[in-house]
Design an enzyme around this catalytic site. Sequence first.
Site, PDB file in Angstrom:
ATOM      1  N   TYR A 182      48.713  17.132  49.751  1.00  0.00           N
ATOM      2  CA  TYR A 182      47.089  17.556  49.863  1.00  0.00           C
ATOM      3  C   TYR A 182      46.643  17.525  48.349  1.00  0.00           C
ATOM      4  O   TYR A 182      47.461  18.188  47.219  1.00  0.00           O
ATOM      5  CB  TYR A 182      47.029  18.845  50.526  1.00  0.00           C
ATOM      6  N   GLY A 184      45.083  19.731  46.531  1.00  0.00           N
ATOM      7  CA  GLY A 184      45.234  20.877  45.576  1.00  0.00           C
ATOM      8  C   GLY A 184      46.840  21.323  45.438  1.00  0.00           C
ATOM      9  O   GLY A 184      46.870  22.483  44.619  1.00  0.00           O
ATOM     10  N   LYS A 185      47.920  20.743  45.612  1.00  0.00           N
ATOM     11  CA  LYS A 185      49.065  21.035  45.533  1.00  0.00           C
ATOM     12  C   LYS A 185      49.504  20.612  44.323  1.00  0.00           C
ATOM     13  O   LYS A 185      48.839  19.925  43.447  1.00  0.00           O
ATOM     14  CB  LYS A 185      50.090  20.078  46.458  1.00  0.00           C
ATOM     15  N   ASN A 186      50.723  21.178  43.689  1.00  0.00           N
ATOM     16  CA  ASN A 186      50.995  20.942  42.397  1.00  0.00           C
ATOM     17  C   ASN A 186      51.309  19.378  42.110  1.00  0.00           C
ATOM     18  O   ASN A 186      50.957  19.052  41.107  1.00  0.00           O
ATOM     19  CB  ASN A 186      52.554  21.713  42.164  1.00  0.00           C
TER      20      ASN A 186
END
Length: 369
Positions: A182, A184-186
């Site tokens: 997704y 917004g993940k790292n």
Amino acid sequence: MIPFLDLKTINLRQKERLQEALDRVLDSGWLILGKEVEIFEKEFADYCGTKFCIGVANGLDALNLVLRAWGIGIGDEVIVPSNTYIATWLAVSQTGATPIPVEPNIHSYNLDPSLIEGAITSRTKAIIPVHLYGHAAEMAPIMDIARRNNLKVLEDAAQAHGAIFQGNKVGGLGDAAAFSFYPGKNLGALGDGGGITTNDPVLAQKLKILRNYGSEAKYQNSIKGFNSRLDEIQAAFLRAKLGRLDEDNRRRQFIAKSYENAFQGLKNIILPIANSSNECVWHLYVIRHPKRDLFMQFLAKNQVAAMIHYPIPPHLQPAYQDLGFIEGSFPISEEIHRTCISLPIGPTMTDDDIESVIVAVTNSSNECA
């Protein structure tokens, strides 16, 4: 206002590489299950230290497909943390099995291994430890419990790309691991995406069939499968961003250490505690405050955008009222969800941004005293 996470800036700093990735896909003319997915799967498996990676549509599907590949379904039970995002529970429910919640350690927020065996029954088939907020769960005791009870272990690594437990990256610590890409993940795509890592060749092959309508050869369907494939375009974008993941994680670690040093001793601020023998990648930096809502109002007044991960624990969501849990059923999780605050932490935060957050938290702590 210091944003919680500036995805625009995060992605624009790699605009040229992302454009090159898009051009490769457009020039190839191949959009589904092509070379970009194949190469990314190899690169991400190598990164995690596993033999296989299978790209799927999203993190929820990654969890769900592994459970189905293991034959978990109606009448079975799967142990899950009571403190997690609801996707962990939903993956179990989608198979027809029942999620069995176990409380976290109040300091790490992760599944408490000492409570797991008390939740095991004759119907238990698997354990899903979540590496929440980027902190690796205590996998050594969890794996020991699983092996003694003949249970599978599926790591929910959606928030922990690159996190390390006792010298080894998450993704290869259990029988399989599920990742979300997704945005917004790292390691985030420019849309939805997910992946599964494992060292089990039989599981890997079954997952490749399950994700593609149950088909190994075109128009031949050996099992009832799903349409859950990582897009070529997203795989190309992820390849462009994977090389910068460790650098970005180090920046997150620097920010987290800056916060820790600055907030020690502040009244009513409860800091996260990361296991010193592990390497947290700080997907989220979550503090707790007894006057959470008032504290967040002061943060906003001080030009800092904070968030709550997550305001309502899964067992109190309307979606799970059929399980019969009530307020007080899982008091540790409820305390975390009632008091937690996620502060800005992103790889493009400047030193000035960090200092602004520190000043705002300090001021807000004094105003809430």
